[in-house]
Motif scaffolding. Structure first.
Motif, mmCIF file in Angstrom:
data_model
loop_
_atom_site.group_PDB
_atom_site.id
_atom_site.type_symbol
_atom_site.label_atom_id
_atom_site.label_comp_id
_atom_site.label_asym_id
_atom_site.label_seq_id
_atom_site.Cartn_x
_atom_site.Cartn_y
_atom_site.Cartn_z
ATOM 1 N N ALA A 1 -2.158 17.993 25.661
ATOM 2 C CA ALA A 1 -3.407 17.323 25.972
ATOM 3 C C ALA A 1 -3.315 16.282 26.884
ATOM 4 C CB ALA A 1 -4.396 17.252 24.580
ATOM 5 N N SER A 2 -2.275 15.441 26.522
ATOM 6 C CA SER A 2 -2.341 14.080 27.426
ATOM 7 C C SER A 2 -1.520 14.610 28.726
ATOM 8 C CB SER A 2 -1.274 13.158 26.814
ATOM 9 O OG SER A 2 -1.576 12.571 25.609
ATOM 10 N N ARG A 3 -0.758 15.477 28.600
ATOM 11 C CA ARG A 3 -0.280 16.075 30.153
ATOM 12 C C ARG A 3 -1.287 16.630 30.985
ATOM 13 N NH1 ARG A 3 4.012 20.537 30.045
ATOM 14 N NH2 ARG A 3 1.964 21.797 30.287
ATOM 15 N N VAL A 4 -1.880 17.528 30.177
ATOM 16 C CA VAL A 4 -3.061 18.073 31.071
ATOM 17 C C VAL A 4 -4.115 17.088 31.479
ATOM 18 C CG1 VAL A 4 -5.159 19.654 30.708
ATOM 19 C CG2 VAL A 4 -2.966 20.253 29.700
ATOM 20 N N LEU A 5 -4.442 16.118 30.695
ATOM 21 C CA LEU A 5 -5.345 14.967 31.330
ATOM 22 C C LEU A 5 -4.716 14.280 32.494
ATOM 23 C CD1 LEU A 5 -6.688 13.595 27.974
ATOM 24 C CD2 LEU A 5 -8.033 14.502 29.722
ATOM 25 N N ARG A 6 -3.620 13.883 32.410
ATOM 26 C CA ARG A 6 -2.654 12.986 33.503
ATOM 27 C C ARG A 6 -2.721 13.884 34.865
ATOM 28 N NH1 ARG A 6 0.812 11.654 29.471
ATOM 29 N NH2 ARG A 6 2.332 13.333 29.917
ATOM 30 N N ASP A 7 -2.458 15.176 34.491
ATOM 31 C CA ASP A 7 -2.455 16.172 35.681
ATOM 32 C C ASP A 7 -3.913 16.277 36.342
ATOM 33 O OD1 ASP A 7 -0.016 16.691 35.249
ATOM 34 O OD2 ASP A 7 -0.010 18.722 34.507
ATOM 35 N N TYR A 8 -4.981 16.410 35.562
ATOM 36 C CA TYR A 8 -6.249 16.515 35.974
ATOM 37 C C TYR A 8 -6.673 15.287 36.985
ATOM 38 C CZ TYR A 8 -11.377 16.923 36.354
ATOM 39 O OH TYR A 8 -12.715 17.098 36.662
ATOM 40 N N LEU A 9 -6.594 13.975 36.262
ATOM 41 C CA LEU A 9 -6.605 12.776 36.650
ATOM 42 C C LEU A 9 -5.813 12.494 38.000
ATOM 43 C CD1 LEU A 9 -7.338 10.750 33.589
ATOM 44 C CD2 LEU A 9 -9.257 11.444 35.094
ATOM 45 N N GLY A 10 -4.691 13.080 38.132
ATOM 46 C CA GLY A 10 -3.964 12.999 39.208
ATOM 47 C C GLY A 10 -4.329 13.520 40.242
ATOM 48 N N ALA A 11 -5.047 14.978 39.945
ATOM 49 C CA ALA A 11 -5.698 15.563 41.011
ATOM 50 C C ALA A 11 -7.052 15.220 41.405
ATOM 51 C CB ALA A 11 -5.554 16.992 40.502
ATOM 52 N N HIS A 12 -7.590 14.797 40.367
ATOM 53 C CA HIS A 12 -9.353 14.436 40.641
ATOM 54 C C HIS A 12 -9.520 12.906 40.660
ATOM 55 C CE1 HIS A 12 -9.798 18.731 40.810
ATOM 56 N NE2 HIS A 12 -9.000 19.022 39.554
ATOM 57 N N GLY A 13 -8.747 12.389 39.985
ATOM 58 C CA GLY A 13 -9.088 10.740 39.930
ATOM 59 C C GLY A 13 -8.855 9.792 41.084
ATOM 60 N N HIS A 14 -8.161 10.322 42.254
ATOM 61 C CA HIS A 14 -7.965 9.525 43.193
ATOM 62 C C HIS A 14 -9.305 9.136 44.053
ATOM 63 C CE1 HIS A 14 -5.846 7.665 46.408
ATOM 64 N NE2 HIS A 14 -6.800 8.422 47.395
ATOM 65 N N PRO A 15 -10.341 9.992 44.207
ATOM 66 C CA PRO A 15 -11.296 9.778 44.840
ATOM 67 C C PRO A 15 -12.201 8.528 44.119
ATOM 68 C CG PRO A 15 -10.899 11.803 45.077
ATOM 69 C CD PRO A 15 -9.949 11.470 44.017
ATOM 70 N N LEU A 16 -12.278 8.615 42.723
ATOM 71 C CA LEU A 16 -12.995 7.906 41.926
ATOM 72 C C LEU A 16 -12.455 6.638 41.999
ATOM 73 C CD1 LEU A 16 -15.052 7.475 39.791
ATOM 74 C CD2 LEU A 16 -13.557 7.921 38.092
ATOM 75 N N GLY A 17 -11.133 6.435 41.813
ATOM 76 C CA GLY A 17 -10.320 5.206 42.162
ATOM 77 C C GLY A 17 -10.602 4.595 43.485
ATOM 78 N N ALA B 1 -13.255 4.947 45.434
ATOM 79 C CA ALA B 1 -14.615 4.612 45.379
ATOM 80 C C ALA B 1 -14.788 3.105 44.610
ATOM 81 C CB ALA B 1 -15.623 5.791 44.755
ATOM 82 N N THR B 2 -14.159 3.222 43.451
ATOM 83 C CA THR B 2 -14.099 2.046 42.791
ATOM 84 C C THR B 2 -13.821 0.832 43.387
ATOM 85 O OG1 THR B 2 -14.188 3.502 40.582
ATOM 86 C CG2 THR B 2 -13.516 0.912 40.465
ATOM 87 N N THR B 3 -12.573 1.079 43.904
ATOM 88 C CA THR B 3 -12.022 -0.145 44.742
ATOM 89 C C THR B 3 -12.621 -0.441 45.941
ATOM 90 O OG1 THR B 3 -9.694 0.498 44.066
ATOM 91 C CG2 THR B 3 -9.781 -0.796 46.049
ATOM 92 N N ALA B 4 -13.386 0.549 46.408
ATOM 93 C CA ALA B 4 -14.087 0.128 47.691
ATOM 94 C C ALA B 4 -15.472 -0.761 47.242
ATOM 95 C CB ALA B 4 -14.707 1.474 48.430
ATOM 96 N N ARG B 5 -16.064 -0.354 46.424
ATOM 97 C CA ARG B 5 -17.238 -1.460 45.781
ATOM 98 C C ARG B 5 -16.852 -2.434 45.425
ATOM 99 N NH1 ARG B 5 -18.461 3.460 43.265
ATOM 100 N NH2 ARG B 5 -17.365 2.923 41.116
ATOM 101 N N GLU B 6 -15.585 -2.687 44.659
ATOM 102 C CA GLU B 6 -15.018 -3.875 44.378
ATOM 103 C C GLU B 6 -14.737 -4.839 45.577
ATOM 104 O OE1 GLU B 6 -11.980 -2.927 41.823
ATOM 105 O OE2 GLU B 6 -13.129 -2.546 39.985
ATOM 106 N N GLU B 7 -14.058 -4.267 46.438
ATOM 107 C CA GLU B 7 -13.834 -5.269 47.708
ATOM 108 C C GLU B 7 -15.059 -5.199 48.463
ATOM 109 O OE1 GLU B 7 -10.815 -6.789 48.319
ATOM 110 O OE2 GLU B 7 -10.510 -5.754 46.173
ATOM 111 N N ALA B 8 -16.022 -4.533 48.756
ATOM 112 C CA ALA B 8 -17.143 -4.744 49.366
ATOM 113 C C ALA B 8 -17.904 -5.799 48.778
ATOM 114 C CB ALA B 8 -18.162 -3.459 49.299
ATOM 115 N N ALA B 9 -18.085 -5.976 47.246
ATOM 116 C CA ALA B 9 -18.836 -7.300 46.781
ATOM 117 C C ALA B 9 -17.831 -8.352 46.953
ATOM 118 C CB ALA B 9 -18.784 -6.983 45.128
#
Length: 66
Positions: free
Chosen positions: A30-46, A48-56
């Motif tokens: 389950a941990s491996r599956v979550l890491r794989d999923y977040l690796g494939a889909h988590g980048h845009p979220l990261g 976006a989060t960084t962009a909001r933080e830096e814009a502020a």
């Protein structure tokens, strides 16, 4: 972080069968599956989060630059 997850029976059985086939614990699989999923889909979220933080952080300068 500890996490309790409720799985329906078909998913629970599938996790057990697959983890046994791969020689892993269900938790490790389950941990491996979550890491794989977040690796494939988590980048845009990261990004976006960084962009909001830096814009502020740079809001005043960005406003002055127009």
């Amino acid at each position: 972080m500890a996490l309790n997850v409720s799985l329906d029976e078909p998913l629970s059985v599938a996790l057990l069968v697959q983890s046994e086939a791969e020689g892993l614990t269900p938790q490790a699989l389950a941990s491996r599956v979550l890491r794989d999923y977040l690796g494939a889909h988590g980048h845009p979220l990261g990004v976006a989060t960084t962009a909001r933080e830096e814009a502020a952080r740079w809001r005043e300068l960005l406003e002055r630059l127009g």
